[in-house]
Design a protein around this motif. Structure first.
Motif, PDB file in Angstrom:
ATOM      1  N   ILE A   2      27.817   8.297   2.409  1.00  0.00           N
ATOM      2  CA  ILE A   2      27.420   8.420   3.818  1.00  0.00           C
ATOM      3  C   ILE A   2      27.927   7.214   4.638  1.00  0.00           C
ATOM      4  O   ILE A   2      28.022   6.109   4.106  1.00  0.00           O
ATOM      5  CB  ILE A   2      25.882   8.587   3.924  1.00  0.00           C
ATOM      6  N   PHE A   3      28.308   7.454   5.870  1.00  0.00           N
ATOM      7  CA  PHE A   3      28.879   6.479   6.808  1.00  0.00           C
ATOM      8  C   PHE A   3      30.317   6.068   6.452  1.00  0.00           C
ATOM      9  O   PHE A   3      30.926   5.272   7.137  1.00  0.00           O
ATOM     10  CB  PHE A   3      28.022   5.210   6.943  1.00  0.00           C
ATOM     11  N   GLU A   4      30.846   6.588   5.340  1.00  0.00           N
ATOM     12  CA  GLU A   4      32.210   6.240   4.924  1.00  0.00           C
ATOM     13  C   GLU A   4      33.125   7.467   5.056  1.00  0.00           C
ATOM     14  O   GLU A   4      34.142   7.409   5.729  1.00  0.00           O
ATOM     15  CB  GLU A   4      32.179   5.737   3.469  1.00  0.00           C
ATOM     16  N   TYR A   5      32.708   8.567   4.415  1.00  0.00           N
ATOM     17  CA  TYR A   5      33.531   9.778   4.417  1.00  0.00           C
ATOM     18  C   TYR A   5      32.948  10.818   5.365  1.00  0.00           C
ATOM     19  O   TYR A   5      31.732  10.965   5.446  1.00  0.00           O
ATOM     20  CB  TYR A   5      33.619  10.350   2.999  1.00  0.00           C
ATOM     21  N   PRO A   6      33.821  11.575   6.072  1.00  0.00           N
ATOM     22  CA  PRO A   6      33.300  12.617   6.976  1.00  0.00           C
ATOM     23  C   PRO A   6      32.691  13.783   6.206  1.00  0.00           C
ATOM     24  O   PRO A   6      33.092  14.082   5.087  1.00  0.00           O
ATOM     25  CB  PRO A   6      34.540  13.058   7.759  1.00  0.00           C
ATOM     26  N   MET A   7      31.687  14.405   6.828  1.00  0.00           N
ATOM     27  CA  MET A   7      31.036  15.563   6.207  1.00  0.00           C
ATOM     28  C   MET A   7      31.873  16.811   6.464  1.00  0.00           C
ATOM     29  O   MET A   7      32.552  16.906   7.471  1.00  0.00           O
ATOM     30  CB  MET A   7      29.667  15.796   6.860  1.00  0.00           C
ATOM     31  N   MET A   9      31.668  20.686   7.436  1.00  0.00           N
ATOM     32  CA  MET A   9      30.678  21.590   8.040  1.00  0.00           C
ATOM     33  C   MET A   9      31.366  22.795   8.649  1.00  0.00           C
ATOM     34  O   MET A   9      32.551  22.742   9.004  1.00  0.00           O
ATOM     35  CB  MET A   9      29.832  20.863   9.082  1.00  0.00           C
ATOM     36  N   SER A  10      30.599  23.889   8.735  1.00  0.00           N
ATOM     37  CA  SER A  10      31.143  25.114   9.318  1.00  0.00           C
ATOM     38  C   SER A  10      31.009  25.031  10.840  1.00  0.00           C
ATOM     39  O   SER A  10      30.167  24.287  11.352  1.00  0.00           O
ATOM     40  CB  SER A  10      30.379  26.317   8.793  1.00  0.00           C
ATOM     41  N   PRO A  11      31.822  25.818  11.587  1.00  0.00           N
ATOM     42  CA  PRO A  11      31.690  25.802  13.056  1.00  0.00           C
ATOM     43  C   PRO A  11      30.284  26.175  13.526  1.00  0.00           C
ATOM     44  O   PRO A  11      29.816  25.638  14.527  1.00  0.00           O
ATOM     45  CB  PRO A  11      32.725  26.833  13.511  1.00  0.00           C
ATOM     46  N   ALA A  14      28.132  23.139  13.264  1.00  0.00           N
ATOM     47  CA  ALA A  14      28.497  22.202  14.344  1.00  0.00           C
ATOM     48  C   ALA A  14      27.858  22.648  15.659  1.00  0.00           C
ATOM     49  O   ALA A  14      27.338  21.821  16.415  1.00  0.00           O
ATOM     50  CB  ALA A  14      30.008  22.131  14.482  1.00  0.00           C
ATOM     51  N   LEU A  17      24.235  21.829  15.998  1.00  0.00           N
ATOM     52  CA  LEU A  17      23.942  20.404  16.219  1.00  0.00           C
ATOM     53  C   LEU A  17      23.909  20.027  17.705  1.00  0.00           C
ATOM     54  O   LEU A  17      23.595  18.894  18.049  1.00  0.00           O
ATOM     55  CB  LEU A  17      24.955  19.529  15.468  1.00  0.00           C
ATOM     56  N   VAL A  18      24.219  20.996  18.563  1.00  0.00           N
ATOM     57  CA  VAL A  18      24.078  20.767  20.013  1.00  0.00           C
ATOM     58  C   VAL A  18      22.593  20.605  20.365  1.00  0.00           C
ATOM     59  O   VAL A  18      22.243  19.823  21.254  1.00  0.00           O
ATOM     60  CB  VAL A  18      24.719  21.942  20.801  1.00  0.00           C
ATOM     61  N   PRO A  20      19.850  19.184  18.669  1.00  0.00           N
ATOM     62  CA  PRO A  20      19.308  17.815  18.617  1.00  0.00           C
ATOM     63  C   PRO A  20      19.971  16.863  19.602  1.00  0.00           C
ATOM     64  O   PRO A  20      19.320  15.944  20.107  1.00  0.00           O
ATOM     65  CB  PRO A  20      19.550  17.367  17.168  1.00  0.00           C
ATOM     66  N   LEU A  21      21.253  17.106  19.900  1.00  0.00           N
ATOM     67  CA  LEU A  21      21.949  16.254  20.879  1.00  0.00           C
ATOM     68  C   LEU A  21      21.299  16.404  22.262  1.00  0.00           C
ATOM     69  O   LEU A  21      20.990  15.399  22.919  1.00  0.00           O
ATOM     70  CB  LEU A  21      23.430  16.633  20.938  1.00  0.00           C
ATOM     71  N   ALA A  24      17.869  14.704  22.282  1.00  0.00           N
ATOM     72  CA  ALA A  24      17.932  13.234  22.394  1.00  0.00           C
ATOM     73  C   ALA A  24      18.251  12.816  23.828  1.00  0.00           C
ATOM     74  O   ALA A  24      17.646  11.867  24.345  1.00  0.00           O
ATOM     75  CB  ALA A  24      18.972  12.676  21.429  1.00  0.00           C
TER      76      ALA A  24
END
Lengths: 69, 179
Positions: A2-7, A9-11, A14, A17-18, A20-21, A24
């Motif tokens: 984590i924090f090193e390699y990208p995850m 994910m499917s579209p 993604a 994830l709008v 929680p954005l 916030a």
């Protein structure tokens, strides 16, 4: 790692994830704007729904534009 | 007798700088601790959530200059992400025997990017669709919302307002402040 390699994910993930954005952004904006902290939870909820509804309307408009042009 | 309102530049500067370095700290300084903690959790959560999705190359001043400027608005978090990326990038360019930064123009610039991108992909560090957009949106928007908090802390400091409650108690007080 984590924090090193990208995850990966499917579209659709993604897109989800709008939510929680938007939440916030709504929390920070209302934390700055409300006069008393008692108003905060309800104001956050309304703004979150407002932003989400705005995004849904925009996406429908762009989808229809794409289909018709 | 009421005294004429004077802008408080010292508090404004201190609150603004603190709000940039640690999101929410400007509000804590102005005794708006609950708001400060909420701002800290949301801005830092957004930034590090984006970093967890995109990895070390989410903050990338070489490839994504405009996102990088937004990310730096998160203060210490943005600087930590930037320095970690610099460390990894310099390690990669040193292993490839190429300059740490791409040449400004010419064919050597294209070959620099080709070799660098190939190595990023080989090391599985390159961001790809759709994680790149999500990671950069999370970290960049974290910076943008923090700009709003910095401005708020600066203005509250300028008014000398500490603690919860209305910024100016009455409309008359607000009019006097403007005059």
């Amino acid at each position: 790692m984590i924090f090193e390699y990208p995850m990966e994910m499917s579209p659709s993930t993604a897109l989800s994830l709008v939510l929680p954005l938007c939440a916030a952004v709504a929390v920070v904006y209302k934390a700055v704007r409300v006069k008393t902290l008692r108003q905060l939870p309800l104001q956050i909820l309304w703004l979150w729904l407002y932003i989400f509804a705005g995004l849904v309307v925009l996406s429908v408009v762009f989808y229809l534009l794409q289909v018709w042009t | 007798m009421k005294t004429k309102w004077q802008p408080n530049y010292g508090w404004a500067f201190a609150a603004g700088v603190l709000a940039w370095v640690i999101p929410g700290a400007g509000h804590v300084l102005l005794r708006r601790s609950v708001r400060g903690v909420i701002i800290f959790l949301c801005v830092s959560g957004l930034f590090w959530g984006g970093m967890a999705i995109g990895g070390v190359f989410t903050v990338d001043p070489v490839r994504e200059e405009w996102w990088f400027k937004g990310q730096l608005c998160t203060g210490l978090s943005g600087i930590i992400g930037w320095q970690r990326q610099e460390q990894v990038r310099q390690g990669i360019t040193a292993s490839l025997n190429i300059p740490a930064l791409p040449p400004r123009s010419g064919p050597s610039r294209d070959s620099w990017w080709a070799a660098y991108t190939k190595e990023l992909v080989a090391r599985k560090l390159a961001l790809s669709y759709p994680a790149d957009g999500v990671a950069r949106a999370y970290t960049g928007i974290a910076g943008m919302v923090n700009v709003m908090c910095i401005f708020d802390a600066f203005m509250l400091g300028l008014l000398g307002k500490k603690g919860e409650g209305p910024v100016l108690a009455t409309d008359e007080e607000a009019k006097e402040a403007v005059e």
